[in-house]
Design a protein around this motif. Structure first.
Motif, PDB file in Angstrom:
ATOM      1  N   PHE A 122      -4.724   0.337  12.795  1.00 49.51           N
ATOM      2  CA  PHE A 122      -3.679  -0.449  13.453  1.00 49.51           C
ATOM      3  C   PHE A 122      -2.455  -0.678  12.554  1.00 49.51           C
ATOM      4  N   ALA A 123      -2.475  -0.091  11.382  1.00 51.72           N
ATOM      5  CA  ALA A 123      -1.346  -0.181  10.449  1.00 51.72           C
ATOM      6  C   ALA A 123      -1.566   0.854   9.363  1.00 51.72           C
ATOM      7  N   ARG A 124      -0.465   1.244   8.725  1.00 50.14           N
ATOM      8  CA  ARG A 124      -0.564   2.165   7.592  1.00 50.14           C
ATOM      9  C   ARG A 124      -0.774   1.340   6.321  1.00 50.14           C
ATOM     10  N   ASP A 125      -2.025   1.075   6.032  1.00 46.29           N
ATOM     11  CA  ASP A 125      -2.402   0.355   4.813  1.00 46.29           C
ATOM     12  C   ASP A 125      -2.643   1.407   3.740  1.00 46.29           C
ATOM     13  N   VAL A 126      -1.630   1.665   2.925  1.00 50.79           N
ATOM     14  CA  VAL A 126      -1.682   2.784   1.990  1.00 50.79           C
ATOM     15  C   VAL A 126      -2.862   2.661   1.035  1.00 50.79           C
ATOM     16  N   GLN A 127      -3.095   1.487   0.496  1.00 54.44           N
ATOM     17  CA  GLN A 127      -4.167   1.313  -0.474  1.00 54.44           C
ATOM     18  C   GLN A 127      -5.526   1.614   0.151  1.00 54.44           C
ATOM     19  N   THR A 128      -5.791   1.036   1.319  1.00 50.72           N
ATOM     20  CA  THR A 128      -7.091   1.233   1.966  1.00 50.72           C
ATOM     21  C   THR A 128      -7.254   2.676   2.429  1.00 50.72           C
ATOM     22  N   MET A 129      -6.192   3.269   2.947  1.00 53.75           N
ATOM     23  CA  MET A 129      -6.273   4.666   3.379  1.00 53.75           C
ATOM     24  C   MET A 129      -6.522   5.593   2.195  1.00 53.75           C
ATOM     25  N   ALA A 130      -5.886   5.286   1.070  1.00 53.93           N
ATOM     26  CA  ALA A 130      -6.105   6.097  -0.122  1.00 53.93           C
ATOM     27  C   ALA A 130      -7.560   6.021  -0.573  1.00 53.93           C
ATOM     28  N   GLU A 131      -8.129   4.844  -0.519  1.00 58.00           N
ATOM     29  CA  GLU A 131      -9.541   4.708  -0.880  1.00 58.00           C
ATOM     30  C   GLU A 131     -10.424   5.470   0.096  1.00 58.00           C
ATOM     31  N   THR A 132     -10.069   5.456   1.384  1.00 54.87           N
ATOM     32  CA  THR A 132     -10.873   6.143   2.395  1.00 54.87           C
ATOM     33  C   THR A 132     -10.829   7.651   2.220  1.00 54.87           C
ATOM     34  N   LEU A 133      -9.639   8.198   1.902  1.00 54.30           N
ATOM     35  CA  LEU A 133      -9.490   9.647   1.785  1.00 54.30           C
ATOM     36  C   LEU A 133      -9.544  10.119   0.328  1.00 54.30           C
ATOM     37  N   ASP A 134      -9.836   9.206  -0.597  1.00 45.24           N
ATOM     38  CA  ASP A 134      -9.977   9.552  -2.011  1.00 45.24           C
ATOM     39  C   ASP A 134      -8.697  10.185  -2.551  1.00 45.24           C
ATOM     40  N   THR A 135      -7.587   9.466  -2.410  1.00 37.86           N
ATOM     41  CA  THR A 135      -6.304   9.937  -2.916  1.00 37.86           C
ATOM     42  C   THR A 135      -5.642   8.845  -3.746  1.00 37.86           C
ATOM     43  N   GLU A 136      -4.519   9.184  -4.362  1.00 38.68           N
ATOM     44  CA  GLU A 136      -3.675   8.162  -4.957  1.00 38.68           C
ATOM     45  C   GLU A 136      -3.040   7.331  -3.838  1.00 38.68           C
ATOM     46  N   PRO A 137      -2.689   6.075  -4.124  1.00 39.81           N
ATOM     47  CA  PRO A 137      -2.012   5.249  -3.108  1.00 39.81           C
ATOM     48  C   PRO A 137      -0.534   5.622  -3.007  1.00 39.81           C
ATOM     49  N   VAL A 138      -0.284   6.870  -2.641  1.00 44.82           N
ATOM     50  CA  VAL A 138       1.067   7.427  -2.527  1.00 44.82           C
ATOM     51  C   VAL A 138       1.168   8.109  -1.175  1.00 44.82           C
ATOM     52  N   LEU A 139       2.161   7.709  -0.374  1.00 44.13           N
ATOM     53  CA  LEU A 139       2.323   8.255   0.975  1.00 44.13           C
ATOM     54  C   LEU A 139       3.668   8.958   1.086  1.00 44.13           C
TER      55      LEU A 139
END
Length: 223
Positions: free
Chosen positions: A149-166
């Motif tokens: 429901f939002a672009r939460d960069v930190q949480t998405m990065a943890e989910t996809l195993d990436t840096e918190p960089v979009l």
């Protein structure tokens, strides 16, 4: 002090305060337009290589070009577009060989099938962004249905195993259909200072008109 003088003082004093607030909003409008012009200039600048350590403050809106492989799961963020209706932003992980980052590929309608990822190395030109879309009322993502429901960069990065960089795509090196890139712009940054200024100046005019009305009414009563 006579009542007429009291009404005059209240009328002029109140109008001065309201006009002052209107002038302040005009000054805020000029400031906000300067901020938006600066952001637009940053967005439209030539793309450069991704910084080693992107900073959410100094590198927000920075135009970059990245090349790598899109891989793994794709996260869907529920959004609404004025001309398209409800749909999803698609967020995927990109492996550049040296690092893994997030890429906002763009928009698909809710009725569209989830498109596959392009094969092999691809290039994305876009802008860095750390959107502030979450607050205490934002629901937790429905991970089972893959709806965020939002672009939460930190949480998405943890989910996809990436840096918190979009990187929000502006242009891509492959046929992105049916995904439509949603480039970074300033359309969603509020700039309501002109409306506020008009409101304060209008209230000042009404205040003066009412004060004049009371003075005339009192003069008729006393005559």
């Amino acid at each position: 002090m006579s009542r007429a003088l009291f009404v005059i003082l209240i009328g002029l004093g109140g109008a001065a305060i309201l006009i002052g607030l209107g002038i302040w909003q005009v000054q805020r409008l000029a400031w906000k337009e300067g901020v938006l012009a600066d952001i637009n200039a940053r967005i439209e600048a030539p793309a450069q290589a991704l910084p080693d350590r992107p900073d959410p403050e100094t590198d927000a809106y920075l135009p970059v070009e990245v090349t790598g492989t899109l891989e793994g799961a794709t996260l869907r963020v529920l959004v609404s577009q004025k001309d398209e209706g409800a749909g999803y932003r698609l967020i995927s992980a990109m492996d550049t060989g040296a690092r893994r980052i997030l890429v906002d590929r763009g928009f698909i309608p809710t009725a569209a099938d989830m498109p596959g990822l392009p094969q092999g190395a691809v290039t994305v030109t876009g802008n860095l962004q750390w959107p502030q879309e979450t607050d205490s009322f934002t629901p937790e993502p429905d991970r089972a249905a893959n709806i965020w429901f939002a672009r939460d960069v930190q949480t998405m990065a943890e989910t996809l195993d990436t840096e918190p960089v979009l990187v929000v795509a502006r242009a891509v090196s492959w046929n992105a259909a049916p995904v439509t890139p949603l480039p970074v712009d300033t359309a969603r940054i509020p700039n309501d200072h002109l409306q506020y200024a008009i409101t304060w100046f209008s209230l000042a005019a009404i205040w003066l008109a009412m004060s004049f009305y009371f003075l005339r009414r009192r003069a008729k009563i006393e005559s």
